[in-house]
Scaffold this motif. Structure first.
Motif, PDB file in Angstrom:
ATOM      1  N   UNK A   1      30.850  27.297  12.013  1.00 28.31           N
ATOM      2  CA  UNK A   1      31.735  27.798  10.958  1.00 28.31           C
ATOM      3  C   UNK A   1      32.995  26.928  10.852  1.00 28.31           C
ATOM      4  N   UNK A   2      33.316  26.437   9.663  1.00 23.63           N
ATOM      5  CA  UNK A   2      34.542  25.639   9.489  1.00 23.63           C
ATOM      6  C   UNK A   2      35.793  26.396   9.922  1.00 23.63           C
ATOM      7  N   UNK A   3      35.730  27.723   9.862  1.00 24.56           N
ATOM      8  CA  UNK A   3      36.888  28.513  10.255  1.00 24.56           C
ATOM      9  C   UNK A   3      37.285  28.315  11.706  1.00 24.56           C
ATOM     10  N   UNK A   4      36.303  28.079  12.576  1.00 21.66           N
ATOM     11  CA  UNK A   4      36.606  27.845  13.984  1.00 21.66           C
ATOM     12  C   UNK A   4      37.396  26.555  14.169  1.00 21.66           C
ATOM     13  N   UNK A   5      37.008  25.523  13.430  1.00 22.37           N
ATOM     14  CA  UNK A   5      37.711  24.244  13.525  1.00 22.37           C
ATOM     15  C   UNK A   5      39.120  24.374  12.957  1.00 22.37           C
ATOM     16  N   UNK A   6      39.238  25.079  11.845  1.00 24.75           N
ATOM     17  CA  UNK A   6      40.554  25.285  11.240  1.00 24.75           C
ATOM     18  C   UNK A   6      41.472  26.081  12.163  1.00 24.75           C
ATOM     19  N   UNK A   7      40.906  27.072  12.850  1.00 26.77           N
ATOM     20  CA  UNK A   7      41.707  27.864  13.785  1.00 26.77           C
ATOM     21  C   UNK A   7      42.192  27.000  14.940  1.00 26.77           C
TER      22      UNK A   7
ATOM     23  N   UNK B   1      46.135  25.895  15.967  1.00 29.04           N
ATOM     24  CA  UNK B   1      46.741  26.098  17.287  1.00 29.04           C
ATOM     25  C   UNK B   1      47.177  24.784  17.929  1.00 29.04           C
ATOM     26  N   UNK B   2      47.014  23.686  17.186  1.00 30.11           N
ATOM     27  CA  UNK B   2      47.495  22.403  17.674  1.00 30.11           C
ATOM     28  C   UNK B   2      46.514  21.628  18.525  1.00 30.11           C
ATOM     29  N   UNK B   3      45.251  21.960  18.468  1.00 34.98           N
ATOM     30  CA  UNK B   3      44.253  21.259  19.263  1.00 34.98           C
ATOM     31  C   UNK B   3      44.060  19.834  18.748  1.00 34.98           C
TER      32      UNK B   3
ATOM     33  N   UNK C   1      35.333  23.174  21.184  1.00 30.22           N
ATOM     34  CA  UNK C   1      34.832  23.951  20.049  1.00 30.22           C
ATOM     35  C   UNK C   1      33.443  23.489  19.623  1.00 30.22           C
ATOM     36  N   UNK C   2      33.324  22.222  19.240  1.00 27.46           N
ATOM     37  CA  UNK C   2      32.073  21.745  18.664  1.00 27.46           C
ATOM     38  C   UNK C   2      30.893  21.820  19.634  1.00 27.46           C
TER      39      UNK C   2
END
Length: 217
Positions: A116-122, A126-128, A137-138
């Motif tokens: 989900x693109x939302x996970x990357x955006x989140x 958070x500054x990752x 994440x990926x």
């Protein structure tokens, strides 16, 4: 079937396992890296760089479009350069690995596309860093898909190894063609095919089990 033939088939089975294991590990690692590069450099992603994406994608497409038997012949000079010979088990691993890398890369890219693109955006919110997004994440989120990709690749490598054996690469393909087909011994052909089927089933069952465990986690 004679004892000598059983011993020969046993040795050929070990050769096939050796070819598949080594080429599977190398192509898995390099294919994962290439698949990640395809995903993160595409437009709109965390390291978007269109020229790099287009070049990488073109290389992968070209690699996937070459039939394995032609690839084996085409890279004979490179195979000799790497292992010192163009026949035998070690020589067969070179085209096996090269053929599998782009195959793995596309499968990995497909698995990453399911995230989900939302996970990357989140994570970005958070500054990752890009490195943290890849490792935290990926890869974790696509773990099940990555295992499935590697499983499919190993199954494909088993069939490729049989083709490699038919042209001097050793393993079960070599035994099946040389002693089964050429000498009109259907039992030998049947045994080699049965062993290959068992290998495929074993790999698939193991892969399915690991995917279930990964998805559960």
């Amino acid at each position: 079937m004679s004892t000598d033939m059983m011993a020969l088939i046993g040795h050929a089975t070990l050769q096939t396992l050796y070819m598949v294991l080594i080429s599977g590990i190398i192509s898995g690692v390099l294919g994962l890296a290439l698949g990640l590069a395809l995903y993160v450099t595409r437009p709109g992603q965390i390291l978007a760089y269109r020229p790099a994406f287009l070049v990488t994608s073109a290389v992968v497409n070209i690699g996937r479009s070459i039939p394995f038997i032609i690839l084996m012949v085409a890279i004979v000079p490179f195979t000799r350069l790497v292992v010192g010979t163009s026949i035998g088990t070690n020589a067969a691993m070179v085209p096996l690995t090269i053929a599998a890398i782009p195959f793995v890369a596309r499968l990995i890219e497909g698995a990453l596309n399911e995230i989900s693109p939302g996970l990357i955006e989140a994570a970005q919110a958070m500054g990752a860093t890009p490195k943290q997004i890849v490792t935290k994440v990926l890869i974790p989120e696509a773990r099940g898909g990555i295992i499935t990709s590697i499983t499919i690749t190993i199954v494909t490598l088993i069939s490729y190894s049989a083709m490699a054996g038919a042209v001097g690469g050793g393993g079960l393909g070599d035994v099946g063609i040389r002693y089964g087909y050429n000498r009109f011994e259907p039992l030998i052909m049947l045994v080699t095919v049965a062993i290959l089927v068992i290998m495929v089933q074993g790999v698939q069952m193991l892969g399915d089990s690991m995917v279930k465990r990964a998805n559960h986690k």
